[in-house]
Design a protein around this motif. Structure first.
Motif, PDB file in Angstrom:
ATOM      1  N   TYR A  83       0.836  -1.206   0.000  1.00  0.00           N
ATOM      2  CA  TYR A  83       0.000   0.000   0.000  1.00  0.00           C
ATOM      3  C   TYR A  83       0.870   1.255   0.000  1.00  0.00           C
ATOM      4  O   TYR A  83       0.614   2.210  -0.748  1.00  0.00           O
ATOM      5  CB  TYR A  83      -0.910  -0.017   1.234  1.00  0.00           C
ATOM      6  CG  TYR A  83      -1.866   1.153   1.303  1.00  0.00           C
ATOM      7  CD1 TYR A  83      -3.092   1.105   0.656  1.00  0.00           C
ATOM      8  CD2 TYR A  83      -1.551   2.302   2.026  1.00  0.00           C
ATOM      9  CE1 TYR A  83      -3.977   2.166   0.720  1.00  0.00           C
ATOM     10  CE2 TYR A  83      -2.419   3.375   2.087  1.00  0.00           C
ATOM     11  CZ  TYR A  83      -3.631   3.308   1.437  1.00  0.00           C
ATOM     12  OH  TYR A  83      -4.495   4.363   1.489  1.00  0.00           O
ATOM     13  N   LEU A  84       1.925   1.266   0.820  1.00  0.00           N
ATOM     14  CA  LEU A  84       2.841   2.402   0.851  1.00  0.00           C
ATOM     15  C   LEU A  84       3.533   2.579  -0.498  1.00  0.00           C
ATOM     16  O   LEU A  84       3.682   3.706  -0.993  1.00  0.00           O
ATOM     17  CB  LEU A  84       3.875   2.203   1.963  1.00  0.00           C
ATOM     18  CG  LEU A  84       4.948   3.294   2.098  1.00  0.00           C
ATOM     19  CD1 LEU A  84       4.313   4.644   2.385  1.00  0.00           C
ATOM     20  CD2 LEU A  84       5.943   2.913   3.194  1.00  0.00           C
ATOM     21  N   ASP A  85       3.944   1.483  -1.104  1.00  0.00           N
ATOM     22  CA  ASP A  85       4.563   1.549  -2.428  1.00  0.00           C
ATOM     23  C   ASP A  85       3.644   2.229  -3.433  1.00  0.00           C
ATOM     24  O   ASP A  85       4.057   3.135  -4.170  1.00  0.00           O
ATOM     25  CB  ASP A  85       4.900   0.134  -2.933  1.00  0.00           C
ATOM     26  CG  ASP A  85       6.086  -0.471  -2.209  1.00  0.00           C
ATOM     27  OD1 ASP A  85       6.978   0.294  -1.816  1.00  0.00           O
ATOM     28  OD2 ASP A  85       6.113  -1.703  -2.039  1.00  0.00           O
ATOM     29  N   LEU A  86       2.401   1.779  -3.478  1.00  0.00           N
ATOM     30  CA  LEU A  86       1.470   2.287  -4.485  1.00  0.00           C
ATOM     31  C   LEU A  86       1.102   3.744  -4.231  1.00  0.00           C
ATOM     32  O   LEU A  86       0.888   4.515  -5.178  1.00  0.00           O
ATOM     33  CB  LEU A  86       0.218   1.410  -4.510  1.00  0.00           C
ATOM     34  CG  LEU A  86       0.454  -0.057  -4.915  1.00  0.00           C
ATOM     35  CD1 LEU A  86      -0.855  -0.820  -4.956  1.00  0.00           C
ATOM     36  CD2 LEU A  86       1.151  -0.123  -6.260  1.00  0.00           C
ATOM     37  N   VAL A  87       1.015   4.154  -2.965  1.00  0.00           N
ATOM     38  CA  VAL A  87       0.746   5.567  -2.662  1.00  0.00           C
ATOM     39  C   VAL A  87       1.890   6.443  -3.171  1.00  0.00           C
ATOM     40  O   VAL A  87       1.670   7.494  -3.799  1.00  0.00           O
ATOM     41  CB  VAL A  87       0.532   5.760  -1.149  1.00  0.00           C
ATOM     42  CG1 VAL A  87       0.546   7.253  -0.797  1.00  0.00           C
ATOM     43  CG2 VAL A  87      -0.791   5.150  -0.718  1.00  0.00           C
ATOM     44  N   LEU A  88       3.115   6.023  -2.922  1.00  0.00           N
ATOM     45  CA  LEU A  88       4.267   6.799  -3.374  1.00  0.00           C
ATOM     46  C   LEU A  88       4.355   6.831  -4.897  1.00  0.00           C
ATOM     47  O   LEU A  88       4.642   7.878  -5.491  1.00  0.00           O
ATOM     48  CB  LEU A  88       5.550   6.213  -2.782  1.00  0.00           C
ATOM     49  CG  LEU A  88       5.700   6.309  -1.258  1.00  0.00           C
ATOM     50  CD1 LEU A  88       6.982   5.645  -0.802  1.00  0.00           C
ATOM     51  CD2 LEU A  88       5.669   7.767  -0.797  1.00  0.00           C
ATOM     52  N   ILE A  89       4.100   5.688  -5.538  1.00  0.00           N
ATOM     53  CA  ILE A  89       4.129   5.646  -7.006  1.00  0.00           C
ATOM     54  C   ILE A  89       3.058   6.558  -7.595  1.00  0.00           C
ATOM     55  O   ILE A  89       3.309   7.312  -8.543  1.00  0.00           O
ATOM     56  CB  ILE A  89       3.940   4.198  -7.493  1.00  0.00           C
ATOM     57  CG1 ILE A  89       5.163   3.358  -7.130  1.00  0.00           C
ATOM     58  CG2 ILE A  89       3.699   4.156  -9.002  1.00  0.00           C
ATOM     59  CD1 ILE A  89       4.998   1.885  -7.421  1.00  0.00           C
ATOM     60  N   SER A  90       1.848   6.522  -7.035  1.00  0.00           N
ATOM     61  CA  SER A  90       0.768   7.380  -7.530  1.00  0.00           C
ATOM     62  C   SER A  90       1.098   8.858  -7.338  1.00  0.00           C
ATOM     63  O   SER A  90       0.798   9.686  -8.204  1.00  0.00           O
ATOM     64  CB  SER A  90      -0.544   7.037  -6.809  1.00  0.00           C
ATOM     65  OG  SER A  90      -0.920   5.695  -7.030  1.00  0.00           O
ATOM     66  N   LEU A  91       1.725   9.186  -6.220  1.00  0.00           N
ATOM     67  CA  LEU A  91       2.103  10.574  -5.967  1.00  0.00           C
ATOM     68  C   LEU A  91       3.121  11.052  -6.997  1.00  0.00           C
ATOM     69  O   LEU A  91       2.991  12.163  -7.555  1.00  0.00           O
ATOM     70  CB  LEU A  91       2.669  10.697  -4.551  1.00  0.00           C
ATOM     71  CG  LEU A  91       3.091  12.106  -4.110  1.00  0.00           C
ATOM     72  CD1 LEU A  91       1.900  13.044  -4.121  1.00  0.00           C
ATOM     73  CD2 LEU A  91       3.719  12.061  -2.718  1.00  0.00           C
ATOM     74  N   VAL A  92       4.127  10.231  -7.274  1.00  0.00           N
ATOM     75  CA  VAL A  92       5.139  10.604  -8.260  1.00  0.00           C
ATOM     76  C   VAL A  92       4.519  10.735  -9.656  1.00  0.00           C
ATOM     77  O   VAL A  92       4.804  11.690 -10.396  1.00  0.00           O
ATOM     78  CB  VAL A  92       6.279   9.571  -8.266  1.00  0.00           C
ATOM     79  CG1 VAL A  92       7.242   9.842  -9.419  1.00  0.00           C
ATOM     80  CG2 VAL A  92       7.034   9.605  -6.953  1.00  0.00           C
ATOM     81  N   LEU A  93       3.660   9.791 -10.033  1.00  0.00           N
ATOM     82  CA  LEU A  93       3.007   9.861 -11.339  1.00  0.00           C
ATOM     83  C   LEU A  93       2.151  11.112 -11.489  1.00  0.00           C
ATOM     84  O   LEU A  93       2.123  11.751 -12.555  1.00  0.00           O
ATOM     85  CB  LEU A  93       2.140   8.611 -11.549  1.00  0.00           C
ATOM     86  CG  LEU A  93       2.873   7.291 -11.795  1.00  0.00           C
ATOM     87  CD1 LEU A  93       1.871   6.146 -11.866  1.00  0.00           C
ATOM     88  CD2 LEU A  93       3.687   7.360 -13.063  1.00  0.00           C
ATOM     89  N   THR A  94       1.461  11.477 -10.426  1.00  0.00           N
ATOM     90  CA  THR A  94       0.613  12.666 -10.484  1.00  0.00           C
ATOM     91  C   THR A  94       1.448  13.927 -10.661  1.00  0.00           C
ATOM     92  O   THR A  94       1.093  14.829 -11.441  1.00  0.00           O
ATOM     93  CB  THR A  94      -0.234  12.764  -9.203  1.00  0.00           C
ATOM     94  OG1 THR A  94      -1.041  11.592  -9.076  1.00  0.00           O
ATOM     95  CG2 THR A  94      -1.136  13.998  -9.249  1.00  0.00           C
ATOM     96  N   ILE A  95       2.563  14.012  -9.955  1.00  0.00           N
ATOM     97  CA  ILE A  95       3.417  15.201 -10.060  1.00  0.00           C
ATOM     98  C   ILE A  95       4.088  15.278 -11.429  1.00  0.00           C
ATOM     99  O   ILE A  95       4.126  16.336 -12.063  1.00  0.00           O
ATOM    100  CB  ILE A  95       4.471  15.201  -8.933  1.00  0.00           C
ATOM    101  CG1 ILE A  95       3.790  15.329  -7.567  1.00  0.00           C
ATOM    102  CG2 ILE A  95       5.488  16.327  -9.134  1.00  0.00           C
ATOM    103  CD1 ILE A  95       4.747  15.215  -6.395  1.00  0.00           C
ATOM    104  N   VAL A  96       4.605  14.140 -11.898  1.00  0.00           N
ATOM    105  CA  VAL A  96       5.378  14.136 -13.143  1.00  0.00           C
ATOM    106  C   VAL A  96       4.471  14.188 -14.376  1.00  0.00           C
ATOM    107  O   VAL A  96       4.753  14.927 -15.333  1.00  0.00           O
ATOM    108  CB  VAL A  96       6.279  12.887 -13.199  1.00  0.00           C
ATOM    109  CG1 VAL A  96       7.019  12.821 -14.538  1.00  0.00           C
ATOM    110  CG2 VAL A  96       7.282  12.909 -12.056  1.00  0.00           C
ATOM    111  N   LEU A  97       3.374  13.420 -14.373  1.00  0.00           N
ATOM    112  CA  LEU A  97       2.522  13.316 -15.553  1.00  0.00           C
ATOM    113  C   LEU A  97       1.106  13.842 -15.346  1.00  0.00           C
ATOM    114  O   LEU A  97       0.510  14.399 -16.257  1.00  0.00           O
ATOM    115  CB  LEU A  97       2.441  11.852 -16.009  1.00  0.00           C
ATOM    116  CG  LEU A  97       3.766  11.163 -16.369  1.00  0.00           C
ATOM    117  CD1 LEU A  97       3.505   9.702 -16.714  1.00  0.00           C
ATOM    118  CD2 LEU A  97       4.435  11.865 -17.531  1.00  0.00           C
TER     119      LEU A  97
END
Length: 419
Positions: A83-97
């Protein structure tokens, strides 16, 4: 004490050699002999397989491998690391893309307009977000299995406020030995990446997610344009008065720098002007759909310093502005989009209309008169006298049931000499 196993249907403890459940009557898998030959302790049987040390990386690898796996179990540490992995990945994707994807629509259907780069970015962002969402959803189902609960409990998400809280409580529960009943379909013939239906599902979900983002981006852009219409109209009125005064002082050239107006407003930004030059034009086109398009004035501005427009990857500096005043008379129901026009200048620059242009186009009913200003920002402008000609292209269309009507879609293309 006799050994027990758990019913594969109701999860209650029953004798190891039972062939059916005395509580619910479900027929049991014939696994007793296998268990008798296995030397692994009963505690190991009652918990899902997990690596010796659970961390973010091992949890993420498990989540990716079991993206479309429902029947197995996942331990509490594995789930929450994932869950922590996916939250961090989603945050990075939202900022970058994501910010870029939501900033401007990638495609418009009427009239058809596609921004290729924005479309590719939107599809990449949507595909990655869909993949992480599916991974999170199936992991939640396996975590419920580990607590001896069916994945049907995920329907509680539909209950306002209370439902998500109950799901969180369930996901935090300890492993239950009876949850082993959900492992009966654990062995899969091949991974999900080798199954055609998983890819089809990902493609369909990606297209749906991308469409929702594009609709949101389009509505946001339209709302932003509507909020600035009244302010732009007042500013344009002041500019027109100043420019008319300037024209009257120099009738030979038809244009002159106006020192009385030292700023213009585009959207929410006040742009200080160092110099400007206004030109009267006489462009008129009445050749299409019984409608008339007129351009009667073009103003070139040299800004006082460098300004920035856009955001994210669309951010660019500019020191010049071209304002085109256009009026439209609709002879029938039409859709016209001069505020999505492209402008090219004699010095080799090509730009698209600024999103903060006046909102005077779109769907126009028959007999409608509309006018407004279209703004184009130039990244380099040494002097207002450098712009001696501009070329404008914009699209228009009307609805028809005649598939042979070649005039239903029209691309206007005109070159205006500024002198």
């Amino acid at each position: 004490m006799s050994e027990t196993k758990y019913c594969i249907n109701c999860g209650k403890a029953i004798p190891t050699n039972a062939t059916f459940c005395p509580f619910c009557g479900a027929t049991q898998d014939k696994v007793a002999s296998t268990e008798d030959q296995n030397t692994i302790t009963s505690e190991q049987h009652n918990t899902p397989n997990q690596p010796e040390h659970v961390n973010m990386w091992t949890a993420l690898k498990l989540g990716m491998r079991q993206t479309f796996t429902w029947s197995q179990r996942i331990t509490r540490p594995q789930y929450w690391w994932l869950y922590l992995d996916l939250v961090l990945i989603s945050l990075v994707l939202t900022i970058v893309l994501g910010i870029r994807a939501y900033s401007y629509p990638a495609f418009i259907l009427s009239p058809l307009h596609v921004n290729a780069l924005q479309t590719v970015l939107l599809l990449i962002f949507s595909a990655l977000m869909v993949w992480t969402s599916v991974m999170q959803f199936t992991a939640s189902a396996r975590r419920l299995h580990d607590s001896n609960r069916s994945a049907y409990y995920l329907w509680f998400y539909l209950l306002p406020l209370v439902g998500p809280i109950l799901i969180i409580v369930f996901l935090c529960q300890r492993s239950e030995p009876a949850g082993k009943r959900f492992d009966r379909l654990a062995n899969q013939p091949k991974p999900w990446t080798h199954k055609w239906w998983t890819w089809c599902l990902l493609v369909l979900l990606t297209l749906g997610y991308a469409t929702l983002i594009n609709i949101t981006a389009r509505d946001t852009a339209m709302d932003a344009a509507l909020t600035t219409t009244s302010k732009s109209a007042a500013t344009n009125s002041d500019d027109s008065y100043s420019e008319e005064s300037s024209d009257s002082t120099d009738s030979d050239s038809g244009s002159e720098s106006d020192s009385d107006s030292d700023s213009i407003t585009i959207g929410d930004d006040d742009i200080d002007i160092a110099d400007q030059k206004a030109y009267s034009t006489s462009f008129t086109d009445s050749s299409w759909a019984k409608s008339t398009f007129k351009i009667d004035k073009v103003t070139v501005y040299k800004t006082d310093g460098t300004y920035t427009s856009g955001s994210g990857n669309d951010k660019k500096d500019f020191n010049g502005v071209v304002k085109v005043h256009m009026s439209i008379h609709a002879g029938q129901d039409i859709s016209a989009y001069p505020t999505q026009a492209k402008l090219s200048t004699n010095d080799g620059q090509q730009v698209e209309a600024d999103m903060d242009s006046d909102d005077f186009d779109g769907d126009l009913n028959s007999g409608t008169d509309s006018d407004g200003n279209v703004y184009f920002v130039l990244s380099k402008l040494s002097s207002v006298k450098d712009i001696t000609s501009i070329r404008l292209k914009w699209d228009a269309s009307y609805d028809t049931d005649d598939y042979d009507d070649d005039n239903a879609y029209k691309t206007f293309d005109t070159t205006l000499n500024l002198n």
